[in-house]
Scaffold this motif. Structure first.
Motif, short mmCIF file in Angstrom:
data_model
loop_
_atom_site.label_atom_id
_atom_site.label_comp_id
_atom_site.label_asym_id
_atom_site.label_seq_id
_atom_site.Cartn_x
_atom_site.Cartn_y
_atom_site.Cartn_z
N GLU A 22 0.86 -1.26 -0.04
CA GLU A 22 0.11 0.05 0.07
C GLU A 22 0.69 1.19 0.10
O GLU A 22 0.49 2.12 -0.80
N GLN A 23 1.91 1.39 0.56
CA GLN A 23 2.89 2.44 0.78
C GLN A 23 3.60 2.46 -0.58
O GLN A 23 3.71 3.79 -0.97
N GLN A 24 3.95 1.58 -1.28
CA GLN A 24 4.58 1.76 -2.46
C GLN A 24 3.64 2.28 -3.43
O GLN A 24 3.94 3.05 -4.05
N ASP A 25 2.07 1.89 -3.25
CA ASP A 25 1.46 2.11 -4.35
C ASP A 25 1.26 4.06 -4.24
O ASP A 25 0.78 4.51 -4.99
N MET A 26 1.29 4.42 -2.74
CA MET A 26 1.40 5.74 -2.84
C MET A 26 2.57 6.35 -2.89
O MET A 26 2.65 7.62 -2.85
N GLY A 27 3.62 5.92 -3.37
CA GLY A 27 5.06 6.43 -3.94
C GLY A 27 5.84 6.62 -2.68
O GLY A 27 7.05 6.95 -2.89
N ASN A 28 5.71 5.74 -1.51
CA ASN A 28 6.66 5.50 -0.35
C ASN A 28 7.39 4.19 -0.74
O ASN A 28 7.16 3.17 -0.26
N GLU A 29 8.50 4.35 -1.23
CA GLU A 29 9.54 3.10 -1.76
C GLU A 29 10.40 3.14 -0.46
O GLU A 29 11.22 2.11 -0.38
N MET A 30 10.44 4.03 0.34
CA MET A 30 11.35 3.84 1.95
C MET A 30 10.96 2.93 2.64
O MET A 30 11.80 2.51 3.61
N LEU A 31 9.66 2.47 2.80
CA LEU A 31 9.37 1.73 3.86
C LEU A 31 10.00 0.25 3.88
O LEU A 31 10.12 -0.44 2.74
N ILE A 32 10.62 -0.12 4.44
CA ILE A 32 11.51 -1.44 5.03
C ILE A 32 10.51 -2.38 5.81
O ILE A 32 10.15 -2.00 6.83
N VAL A 33 10.43 -3.63 5.36
CA VAL A 33 9.71 -4.57 6.44
C VAL A 33 10.67 -5.55 6.66
O VAL A 33 11.21 -6.22 5.58
N ILE A 34 11.15 -5.96 7.81
CA ILE A 34 11.97 -7.10 8.07
C ILE A 34 11.09 -8.36 8.98
O ILE A 34 10.55 -7.79 9.85
N ILE A 35 11.12 -9.42 8.38
CA ILE A 35 10.58 -10.58 9.00
C ILE A 35 11.46 -11.63 9.30
O ILE A 35 12.46 -12.01 8.54
N SER A 36 11.34 -12.00 10.53
CA SER A 36 12.44 -13.03 10.94
C SER A 36 11.76 -14.23 12.01
O SER A 36 11.04 -13.62 12.88
N ASN A 37 11.78 -15.37 11.46
CA ASN A 37 11.17 -16.47 12.31
C ASN A 37 12.14 -17.36 13.09
O ASN A 37 12.02 -18.44 13.72
N LEU A 38 13.54 -16.71 13.05
CA LEU A 38 14.49 -17.38 13.57
C LEU A 38 14.60 -17.81 15.09
O LEU A 38 14.10 -16.90 15.84
#
Length: 119
Positions: free
Chosen positions: A103-119
């Motif tokens: 959703e953020q990318q669709d609004m032009g925010n390419e800066m949002l980083i999502v980090i997912i870890s299950n270790l």
């Protein structure tokens, strides 16, 4: 949370081993200056909030929130959001983080980083 919400200049909020009445957080307070929110080992199942509750949020960190169903979808409207970290949470939380990123990318925010870890 209403007492904490009364701290209008609060910029960092870290909640660990927190228990919510009925396992639901209905965010009724606004945190106008909050930039960093971390929930760790919360027994939270449902989180009802809008982008108006966290208008300045930059970082959302969720750790060991295994009961939480999802990140509120309205977080996709928080234009200041820069990072979402998800560590050992339910798969549905991971998916909602990815959806918010889209959703953020669709609004032009390419800066949002999502980090997912299950270790």
């Amino acid at each position: 949370m209403e007492i904490i919400g009364g701290l209008l200049n609060l910029e960092v909020l870290k909640l660990g081993f927190v228990y919510f009445d009925g396992r639901t957080w209905n965010a009724s307070s606004e945190f106008p200056e909050l930039k960093f929110l971390k929930l760790s080992s919360a027994d939270l199942k449902e989180w009802n909030a809008s982008s108006d509750n966290f208008p300045s949020l930059e970082v959302l960190a969720l750790q060991y929130c295994s009961y939480l169903k999802m990140i509120p979808s309205s977080f996709g409207n928080i234009l200041t959001l820069q990072k979402i970290e998800v560590y050992r949470c339910a798969k549905s939380v991971e998916e909602s983080a990815k959806q918010i990123q889209e959703e953020q990318q669709d609004m032009g925010n390419e800066m949002l980083i999502v980090i997912i870890s299950n270790l």
